[in-house]
Motif scaffolding. Structure first.
Motif, PDB file in Angstrom:
ATOM      1  N   HIS A 218      -0.941 -36.139  11.060  1.00 28.50           N
ATOM      2  CA  HIS A 218       0.239 -35.915  11.883  1.00 28.50           C
ATOM      3  C   HIS A 218       1.453 -36.492  11.155  1.00 28.50           C
ATOM      4  CE1 HIS A 218       2.943 -36.655  15.399  1.00 28.50           C
ATOM      5  NE2 HIS A 218       2.470 -35.470  15.735  1.00 28.50           N
ATOM      6  N   SER A 219       2.475 -35.640  10.998  1.00 27.06           N
ATOM      7  CA  SER A 219       3.618 -36.102  10.206  1.00 27.06           C
ATOM      8  C   SER A 219       4.451 -37.131  10.959  1.00 27.06           C
ATOM      9  CB  SER A 219       4.491 -34.915   9.781  1.00 27.06           C
ATOM     10  OG  SER A 219       5.258 -34.428  10.864  1.00 27.06           O
ATOM     11  N   GLY A 220       4.291 -37.219  12.281  1.00 23.66           N
ATOM     12  CA  GLY A 220       4.998 -38.255  13.023  1.00 23.66           C
ATOM     13  C   GLY A 220       4.374 -39.615  12.801  1.00 23.66           C
ATOM     14  N   ARG A 221       3.092 -39.608  12.554  1.00 23.71           N
ATOM     15  CA  ARG A 221       2.381 -40.873  12.390  1.00 23.71           C
ATOM     16  C   ARG A 221       2.370 -41.324  10.931  1.00 23.71           C
ATOM     17  NH1 ARG A 221      -2.872 -41.322  15.975  1.00 23.71           N
ATOM     18  NH2 ARG A 221      -1.226 -41.448  17.529  1.00 23.71           N
ATOM     19  N   GLY A 223       4.138 -39.456   8.174  1.00 24.97           N
ATOM     20  CA  GLY A 223       5.208 -38.978   7.305  1.00 24.97           C
ATOM     21  C   GLY A 223       5.968 -40.138   6.680  1.00 24.97           C
ATOM     22  N   ILE A 319       5.989 -24.466  14.618  1.00 23.49           N
ATOM     23  CA  ILE A 319       5.832 -25.587  13.695  1.00 23.49           C
ATOM     24  C   ILE A 319       4.603 -26.381  14.103  1.00 23.49           C
ATOM     25  CG2 ILE A 319       6.871 -27.729  12.864  1.00 23.49           C
ATOM     26  CD1 ILE A 319       8.862 -25.871  12.069  1.00 23.49           C
ATOM     27  N   SER A 321       3.324 -30.012  13.176  1.00 27.59           N
ATOM     28  CA  SER A 321       3.876 -31.165  12.456  1.00 27.59           C
ATOM     29  C   SER A 321       2.801 -31.899  11.684  1.00 27.59           C
ATOM     30  CB  SER A 321       4.560 -32.103  13.441  1.00 27.59           C
ATOM     31  OG  SER A 321       5.694 -31.480  13.984  1.00 27.59           O
TER      32      SER A 321
ATOM     33  N   ARG B 201      10.645 -41.853  18.018  1.00 26.10           N
ATOM     34  CA  ARG B 201      11.550 -41.116  17.129  1.00 26.10           C
ATOM     35  C   ARG B 201      11.865 -39.732  17.696  1.00 26.10           C
ATOM     36  NH1 ARG B 201       9.670 -41.853  10.908  1.00 26.10           N
ATOM     37  NH2 ARG B 201       7.689 -41.051  11.677  1.00 26.10           N
ATOM     38  N   THR B 299       7.298 -45.474   9.110  1.00 25.02           N
ATOM     39  CA  THR B 299       6.798 -44.468  10.050  1.00 25.02           C
ATOM     40  C   THR B 299       7.351 -44.625  11.456  1.00 25.02           C
ATOM     41  OG1 THR B 299       4.849 -45.831  10.465  1.00 25.02           O
ATOM     42  CG2 THR B 299       4.644 -44.112   8.790  1.00 25.02           C
ATOM     43  N   THR B 332       9.666 -30.708   9.454  1.00 26.01           N
ATOM     44  CA  THR B 332       9.951 -31.594  10.585  1.00 26.01           C
ATOM     45  C   THR B 332      10.652 -32.830  10.061  1.00 26.01           C
ATOM     46  OG1 THR B 332       7.948 -30.882  11.747  1.00 26.01           O
ATOM     47  CG2 THR B 332       9.009 -32.893  12.523  1.00 26.01           C
ATOM     48  N   ARG B 334      11.982 -36.498  11.225  1.00 28.94           N
ATOM     49  CA  ARG B 334      11.867 -37.508  12.289  1.00 28.94           C
ATOM     50  C   ARG B 334      13.103 -38.389  12.217  1.00 28.94           C
ATOM     51  NH1 ARG B 334       7.237 -36.125  15.325  1.00 28.94           N
ATOM     52  NH2 ARG B 334       5.962 -34.942  13.854  1.00 28.94           N
ATOM     53  N   GLY B 403       5.849 -43.380  16.093  1.00 31.01           N
ATOM     54  CA  GLY B 403       6.365 -42.559  15.002  1.00 31.01           C
ATOM     55  C   GLY B 403       6.643 -41.140  15.444  1.00 31.01           C
ATOM     56  N   GLY B 404       5.861 -40.691  16.426  1.00 31.43           N
ATOM     57  CA  GLY B 404       6.016 -39.328  16.922  1.00 31.43           C
ATOM     58  C   GLY B 404       7.160 -39.214  17.911  1.00 31.43           C
TER      59      GLY B 404
END
Lengths: 468, 468
Positions: A218-221, A223, A319, A321, B201, B299, B332, B334, B403-404
């Motif tokens: 997951h790119s939120g976690r 990235g 998208i 993510s 985020r 993150t 994406t 953030r 982070g997400g």
């Protein structure tokens, strides 16, 4: 050149044109589709038919030879004398499959004449050349009892598969195939504007895969904390050219043979004829890479590198993510004389692998390569062909540098090291499409051109002494 | 805080726990699936049931309000006094669809108890919070005839669709929804390790398409003379980061709020608890971007940018030697406080468009954005919640930086400009999967925690005077 024997052969071909066409139609009735295992027996039957005909017209040692794939056909006539050159003839007797039978106006394996055109699968690619050359030989042998040059005939049946077994066969049978020159007989025959491709680029194709995390993240976690294989792919591709269009791989241009003044003049001449239509066909207003040279030079005389596709992550709607676990791209490198595709492939590989680090691993898969080839534009085989065109069409051919590849040609030149030229009998169209056709009158003209060519070759080309 | 009224409410909730659960099961029988138009009537029925229950327990002005999509439910109780804060409660009564009914051990809309767990679609996401908060209000109103704070209840039914109509509704109804603080009631309830997300985020999502020639071109004919959209895509992506991981878009970091010492200490504390498992879950040996800050900082406290997918040309088996007419990628971004997603989107767009030239056009499609939000870790709402956890669980929650994204939270904070906190009642699992369940005892514990929270909030939070 013996003008009497030439005219006798031309006359013979003219007198027997109806029979030639009828026999050609018989050949076209054999569905020798190399891609379809169901047609294995047809391939073998076709090979037998060719060997029988070659023997009948007076060629010798005619035989079917097994390969790891479909069989090749061989025959020879080597009685022209030691002072005459030996020419190796290449053509292929396999044909494309029938993807859409419903789009054919007449059954693809029932040759049908309409408006002077003969419709049948394989008529233009490449049975016209197979049978046309045999008919040229028949005309010369029947009219004169001899050929003007020594001839070796080599027909294969896997051209539509990429000729996977020809190179191993050639390597294993260099004595059998050894000759002074090669005639590649496949391609178009256009009386209004004959062309001879005298230079063809080679290719190196490769697939690159960049492996990052073991599964998508997951790119939120993650990235910013985990290397993204998509970014690495972009970094690699972006490194391959500078803004002028010059390829940045170390050593990439080292072995490029510069154009001679004569070649540059030929290139300019060719471009005056075909340049405008080629540029128009691109549909592009502004071209690219001008700093590297003219359009013609960039696309025929210089090596180039293009990414042909890339993949990675989610490319569908919306998208997702993610940081994908892997990404990759495919590339085609075009090379010119005197580049070695294996060496260039290795340079590419090392360049790409230099992007691997502790965060990503990279795999470079070098796929099939093909060799470039180039012939002396004023060499004997091309001059013989030019004189033949002058005789039958009243004009000399335009000499073409091809941007694309002709793997079989590059392979022959690389393995046998002999000059070559190309004469296709394909006076038609739709070679890989429905309603493939050939204009029969022009096919007869191609046969006459071949008879002229073989006669002229006897004069223009000295026996260089390496016939077996 | 009136300790007597608190204990009375807790006692009431305890005494009526069986009825609370039975009513909850009734709610779970309504298949209020927002993604499926066939369940429109169920959504409306569910809204009616909620309004009826809200009125029954003593909330006022309870009503279903139409939106451009599924209706929202509103109710209020504003008699705590001008010196008490007003809290806006958000939860959602729509549920996920049933993708694989065959994988459910009991029918998803027939709530079933097994081993202390109640199995039903929506039990943990998010009807537990909807009904749990109403039961907390009922307990307080029934035991004491009053709530300790002023309350506005706002339930929506499009959360599983991304809440497309909530933001327009909030913008159009700021007076109705105006409050001193917001409780976002959605998410897990974990007695063993309670957590409060205090920073989330935001996101900017975009699709980029690079258009080159009007149709795919043969790379042998045009390679080196026509700009390749795949190369441009790579150049754009490669330009987005430097090797340290820093985003290279001009102005990208301008509005980033630096961490305070206190926030950094909280982050370190959080990382000591969750860092090892988060790092292990990545499955990666070597991380990336260390020069930008710690893993936790990169993150959660810094903006990041990841390409999530790219496309163009031929990515299937083998090589097709083309220059594709177009290529593209999805990204994406953030963002963190105090970045504005629209501004960051525009910076990205301008950066990407700077790669357009006479050879290619570029389209940047900015998709949905979400706002970041951050709360004072020591602010009154969070402190009230911490005291509630201490009372019911014997421990304070860990404060989490996420982070997400939590788009609904960022939207509320941006539009209403009020502090918020989060208390989910989801004491179970499988929220978007088969066999969604909730541990019923812990659900009752969450209700008790909510009762404590509302009471503590009356003490910790001064009325800031903006209630309507």
């Amino acid at each position: 050149m013996n003008n009497t024997s030439l005219q006798s052969a031309i006359q013979y071909a003219h007198d027997h044109r109806d029979r030639f066409r009828a026999e050609f139609e018989d050949l076209l009735r054999i569905p020798s589709i190399s891609m379809d295992a169901a047609h294995q027996a047809d391939i073998e039957h076709c090979a037998d038919v060719l060997v029988a005909e070659m023997s009948r017209i007076g060629l010798e040692n005619c035989r079917v030879i097994a390969t790891r794939g479909h069989p090749v056909v061989y025959g020879e006539w080597l009685h022209a004398g030691d002072n005459k050159p030996t020419i190796l003839l290449y053509a292929h007797y396999d044909v494309q499959p029938i993807a859409r039978p419903d789009l054919w106006d007449s059954p693809p394996f029932e040759p049908t004449m309409r408006d002077g055109k003969l419709y049948a699968r394989g008529c233009v690619d490449d049975k016209c050349s197979v049978w046309g050359n045999l008919k040229a030989f028949e005309a010369m042998l029947a009219a004169n009892g001899a050929l003007p040059v020594n001839v070796k005939v080599f027909f294969e049946a896997e051209e539509e598969l990429g000729s996977p077994n020809v190179q191993p066969f050639v390597v294993a049978n260099k004595d059998l195939l050894n000759a002074d020159t090669l005639l590649l007989s496949d391609g178009p025959f256009v009386p209004e504007q004959p062309v001879i491709g005298y230079t063809v680029r080679g290719t190196v194709m490769a697939e690159v895969t960049v492996h990052g995390p073991p599964h998508d993240l997951h790119s939120g976690r993650y990235g910013g904390a985990v290397q993204n294989p998509l970014h690495v792919v972009a970094n690699i591709i972006a490194s391959l050219h500078d803004t002028s269009g010059r390829v940045q791989i170390a050593g990439f241009y080292d072995d490029v043979r510069p154009l001679t003044d004569e070649e540059r003049a030929l290139l300019d001449e060719m471009w005056q004829t075909v340049g405008a239509s080629l540029e128009a066909a691109a549909g592009v207003e502004h071209f690219w890479g001008q700093a590297m040279g003219s359009f013609a030079e960039r696309t025929t005389a210089l090596p180039t590198l293009d990414v042909n596709g890339l993949w990675g992550g989610h490319s569908g709607d919306g998208i997702q993510s993610i940081i994908p676990s892997s990404a990759g791209f495919k590339v085609t490198i075009r090379i010119v004389a005197d580049q070695n595709p294996h060496k260039v492939g290795e340079l590419f590989k090392q360049h790409v692998l230099s992007f691997a680090d502790e965060t990503v691993t990279i795999a470079v898969n070098l796929l099939d390569v093909s060799w470039p080839f180039t012939m002396a534009a004023d060499g004997a085989p091309i001059e013989a062909l030019q004189r033949a065109f002058e005789a039958t069409l009243g004009r000399r051919a335009m000499l073409l540098r091809h941007g694309g590849a002709l793997p079989i040609g590059g392979m022959f030149q690389h393995e046998l090291g002999i000059p070559m030229t190309m004469l296709g009998f394909g006076a038609g169209d739709n070679s890989h499409a429905p309603n493939e056709y050939i204009a029969v009158d022009n096919w007869h003209l191609a046969i006459a051109t071949a008879i002229h060519f073989y006669h002229h070759l006897a004069d223009t080309m000295m026996n260089v002494g390496n016939t077996s």
